[in-house]
Scaffold this motif. Structure first.
Motif, PDB file in Angstrom:
ATOM      1  N   PRO A   1       0.809  -1.229   0.000  1.00  0.00           N
ATOM      2  CA  PRO A   1       0.000   0.000   0.000  1.00  0.00           C
ATOM      3  C   PRO A   1       0.836   1.270   0.000  1.00  0.00           C
ATOM      4  N   ASN A   2       2.020   1.237   0.618  1.00  0.00           N
ATOM      5  CA  ASN A   2       2.864   2.431   0.643  1.00  0.00           C
ATOM      6  C   ASN A   2       3.364   2.805  -0.745  1.00  0.00           C
ATOM      7  N   PHE A   3       3.548   1.821  -1.606  1.00  0.00           N
ATOM      8  CA  PHE A   3       3.976   2.100  -2.981  1.00  0.00           C
ATOM      9  C   PHE A   3       2.927   2.945  -3.703  1.00  0.00           C
ATOM     10  N   TYR A   4       1.662   2.588  -3.568  1.00  0.00           N
ATOM     11  CA  TYR A   4       0.602   3.322  -4.247  1.00  0.00           C
ATOM     12  C   TYR A   4       0.296   4.643  -3.550  1.00  0.00           C
ATOM     13  N   LYS A   5       0.479   4.697  -2.229  1.00  0.00           N
ATOM     14  CA  LYS A   5       0.293   5.967  -1.539  1.00  0.00           C
ATOM     15  C   LYS A   5       1.304   7.005  -2.016  1.00  0.00           C
ATOM     16  N   ARG A   6       2.542   6.573  -2.207  1.00  0.00           N
ATOM     17  CA  ARG A   6       3.562   7.502  -2.711  1.00  0.00           C
ATOM     18  C   ARG A   6       3.243   7.952  -4.130  1.00  0.00           C
ATOM     19  N   PHE A   7       2.689   7.041  -4.931  1.00  0.00           N
ATOM     20  CA  PHE A   7       2.329   7.448  -6.291  1.00  0.00           C
ATOM     21  C   PHE A   7       1.206   8.475  -6.284  1.00  0.00           C
ATOM     22  N   PHE A   8       0.173   8.248  -5.491  1.00  0.00           N
ATOM     23  CA  PHE A   8      -0.940   9.202  -5.456  1.00  0.00           C
ATOM     24  C   PHE A   8      -0.504  10.543  -4.864  1.00  0.00           C
ATOM     25  N   ALA A   9       0.481  10.533  -3.978  1.00  0.00           N
ATOM     26  CA  ALA A   9       1.005  11.797  -3.458  1.00  0.00           C
ATOM     27  C   ALA A   9       1.703  12.583  -4.561  1.00  0.00           C
ATOM     28  N   VAL A  10       2.435  11.898  -5.435  1.00  0.00           N
ATOM     29  CA  VAL A  10       3.057  12.575  -6.578  1.00  0.00           C
ATOM     30  C   VAL A  10       1.995  13.017  -7.577  1.00  0.00           C
ATOM     31  N   LEU A  11       0.932  12.221  -7.735  1.00  0.00           N
ATOM     32  CA  LEU A  11      -0.127  12.572  -8.669  1.00  0.00           C
ATOM     33  C   LEU A  11      -0.812  13.875  -8.272  1.00  0.00           C
ATOM     34  N   ASP A  12      -1.005  14.091  -6.975  1.00  0.00           N
ATOM     35  CA  ASP A  12      -1.671  15.315  -6.516  1.00  0.00           C
ATOM     36  C   ASP A  12      -0.895  16.566  -6.904  1.00  0.00           C
ATOM     37  N   ARG A  13       0.409  16.462  -7.051  1.00  0.00           N
ATOM     38  CA  ARG A  13       1.208  17.641  -7.412  1.00  0.00           C
ATOM     39  C   ARG A  13       1.020  18.055  -8.863  1.00  0.00           C
ATOM     40  N   PHE A  14       0.572  17.138  -9.709  1.00  0.00           N
ATOM     41  CA  PHE A  14       0.442  17.434 -11.136  1.00  0.00           C
ATOM     42  C   PHE A  14      -1.011  17.653 -11.559  1.00  0.00           C
ATOM     43  N   LEU A  15      -1.939  17.627 -10.632  1.00  0.00           N
ATOM     44  CA  LEU A  15      -3.326  17.934 -10.979  1.00  0.00           C
ATOM     45  C   LEU A  15      -3.477  19.436 -11.191  1.00  0.00           C
ATOM     46  N   PRO A  16      -4.149  19.872 -12.252  1.00  0.00           N
ATOM     47  CA  PRO A  16      -4.300  21.320 -12.503  1.00  0.00           C
ATOM     48  C   PRO A  16      -5.219  21.959 -11.479  1.00  0.00           C
ATOM     49  N   GLU A  17      -5.045  23.270 -11.317  1.00  0.00           N
ATOM     50  CA  GLU A  17      -5.893  24.003 -10.375  1.00  0.00           C
ATOM     51  C   GLU A  17      -7.315  24.166 -10.898  1.00  0.00           C
TER      52      GLU A  17
END
Length: 233
Positions: free
Chosen positions: A148-164
């Motif tokens: 689960p930590n592998f996917y949590k880290r991915f979703f944390a990086v994904l949040d940085r690239f979501l547009p405003e």
């Protein structure tokens, strides 16, 4: 009695199969995450997030992203294949759900000796090892990453690239509904003048000549009375 003891010992010594390879189907959201953005925005953010971590993107569409990353550890070679699918949310306030999945393949270096055939007239053909070998990578394991930590880290990086700015689907305009009729009236096409038969063609209206106006009494000549003839007497 002896047979029962032997059977019991055999059952007690038998090892149970491992349950690690069986799917549990739990209700955790390890492989999915709901977002407010549209599916196209979510998949574009997934593509940018994977590129920022050194993945090689092989497929990037509005709803699917696939990428790979390679690792080398001593004599073993590892490859991680990442796949993300962006789909519309079926219920709830958020409009997109992102499903992710990562598969890790492990390759090992194998050496294969090369043999050569030597022809001897008296003995025929002999196969003798020359001593050279060819190195090749052979897949030895393949496993879906379940950390689960592998996917949590991915979703944390994904949040940085979501547009405003969040894209919202355009609302369909409500078209006025036609009022139902109690008795449907069939519509027949009107015939053209060329399609009318001679019998059905309307008769031409009679043309009346203009009547002569009465002469004026002032213009008519005056008629005098004629006297009667005289008789002898």
């Amino acid at each position: 009695m002896l047979a029962t003891l032997v059977g019991g010992c055999a059952m007690g010594g038998r090892t149970k199969p491992s349950q690690s390879a069986y799917e549990a189907f739990d209700s955790s959201n390890t492989y999915s995450r709901s977002l407010d953005h549209s599916p196209a925005q979510a998949c574009e953010a997934v593509r940018r997030a994977l590129l920022s971590q050194g993945f090689v993107v092989g497929r990037a569409e509005a709803d699917v992203v696939e990428a790979r990353k390679y690792f080398q550890q001593e004599e073993s070679h590892e490859q991680v294949e990442f796949r993300a699918v962006c789909m519309p949310q079926m219920r709830g306030d958020q409009q997109t759900v992102v499903f992710v999945n990562a598969v890790q393949d492990r390759y090992a270096l194998r050496k294969s000796n090369t043999n050569a055939s030597v022809g001897v007239s008296a003995l025929g053909s002999l196969s003798l090892p020359i001593g050279s070998s060819d190195d090749s990578l052979v897949k030895v394991a393949s496993e879906t990453l379940q950390d689960p930590n592998f996917y949590k880290r991915f979703f944390a990086v994904l949040d940085r690239f979501l547009p405003e700015e969040i894209e919202r689907p355009a609302k369909a305009s409500a078209a006025p509904q036609a009022q139902p009729t109690l008795f449907p009236v069939p519509m027949y096409p009107q015939p053209l003048p060329a399609e009318l038969s001679p019998e059905a063609a309307p008769a031409p209206a009679p043309v009346t000549p203009p009547s002569a106006a009465p002469a004026s009494t002032q213009d008519a000549p005056a008629v005098l009375p004629v006297p009667p003839p005289a008789t002898g007497g």
